[in-house]
Design a protein around this motif. Structure first.
Motif, PDB file in Angstrom:
ATOM      1  N   SER A   1       0.902  -1.289   0.115  1.00  0.00           N
ATOM      2  CA  SER A   1       0.003   0.058   0.050  1.00  0.00           C
ATOM      3  C   SER A   1       0.939   1.363   0.074  1.00  0.00           C
TER       4      SER A   1
ATOM      5  N   GLN B   1      -9.869   4.051   3.223  1.00  0.00           N
ATOM      6  CA  GLN B   1      -9.806   4.074   1.591  1.00  0.00           C
ATOM      7  C   GLN B   1     -11.248   4.363   1.140  1.00  0.00           C
TER       8      GLN B   1
ATOM      9  N   GLN C   1     -10.703   1.481  -3.116  1.00  0.00           N
ATOM     10  CA  GLN C   1     -11.327   0.715  -2.180  1.00  0.00           C
ATOM     11  C   GLN C   1     -12.266  -0.346  -3.129  1.00  0.00           C
TER      12      GLN C   1
END
Length: 243
Positions: free
Chosen positions: A6, A81, A86
């Motif tokens: 991430s 997110q 997402q």
């Protein structure tokens, strides 16, 4: 099980430059607040001087920042997110039991910028901010988490669980190959077999367990299933972050 690489923190487009390595540890700087939602300034996080230096004077301690992922003193982490990122996580089934490994762009002294892992979050709960109980939102808002203070999109979610940041700037957490461009990574051998989302082109996977990572994108998902070699690698990374 999924492992998610991430991308978070300062870089040339978000903030203006790499985050610093300070006293041998990776100090990830949250990106500036662009939504007008945050209640957290760089100064309140004691990052004003670092933000000023990394942004070449464009930011200072008075500016508000998007403090996400958020890490608390009791060993918890919270990642918000939304929108396409997402949707990508949801489409790959990221949920309880999965592991976020946060990486970003860093510079140590006058050396070349590089990508490295600086923190982790083991998903224990996923809060859907559009449908959750008011009490769940209030708990997150009390932490000043920006996604709980104000919805960023209709699919806003917060991933919660044990986590830590400010990892040691050791070689075991560095992604960028020595003397390479930031996006040329050294990766574990199993990753070429499991694959990594957004990295489906065969030409990105290079000899010597190297990967030419994509230029942009936030969430890169590897579905490792029950692979013991991948689980062992993940445990070692968490141990390094905790050290």
């Amino acid at each position: 099980m999924k492992i998610i690489l991430s991308r978070k923190g300062f870089d040339s487009s978000s903030g203006g430059g790499p985050s610093p390595v300070v006293s041998g540890r990776a100090l990830s700087l949250p990106i500036p607040d662009t939504q007008g939602i945050s209640r957290t300034s760089y100064g309140s996080l004691r990052l004003g001087g670092h933000a000023r230096a990394a942004s070449r004077g464009r930011l200072n301690g008075r500016h508000l920042c998007h403090n996400d992922p958020m890490f608390t003193d009791d060993g918890r982490a919270y990642l918000g997110q939304c929108s396409a990122a997402q949707t990508h996580l949801a489409n790959h089934g990221v949920s309880i039991g999965d592991l976020f490994l946060f990486f970003g762009l860093f510079r140590e002294g006058a050396r070349r910028p590089h990508h490295r892992i600086f923190g982790y979050l083991e998903v224990e709960e996923v809060v859907d901010l559009a449908t959750c109980e008011d009490s769940a939102r209030s708990t997150l808002a009390a932490l000043d988490h920006p996604h709980a203070i104000g919805m960023h999109s209709s699919n806003d979610a917060v991933y919660c669980g044990p986590g830590k940041t400010h990892a040691p700037a050791c070689e075991g957490l560095r992604l960028t190959v020595p003397d390479g461009s930031p996006s040329l990574w050294q990766v574990p051998p199993w990753l070429a077999e499991t694959g990594l989302s957004y990295h489906g082109k065969a030409e990105r996977w290079l000899p010597g367990n190297r990967l030419q990572s994509v230029a942009r994108g936030q969430e890169f998902v590897a579905d490792i299933g029950g692979r013991q070699d991948a689980r062992d690698w993940a445990a070692q990374i968490v141990q390094l972050i905790e050290s």
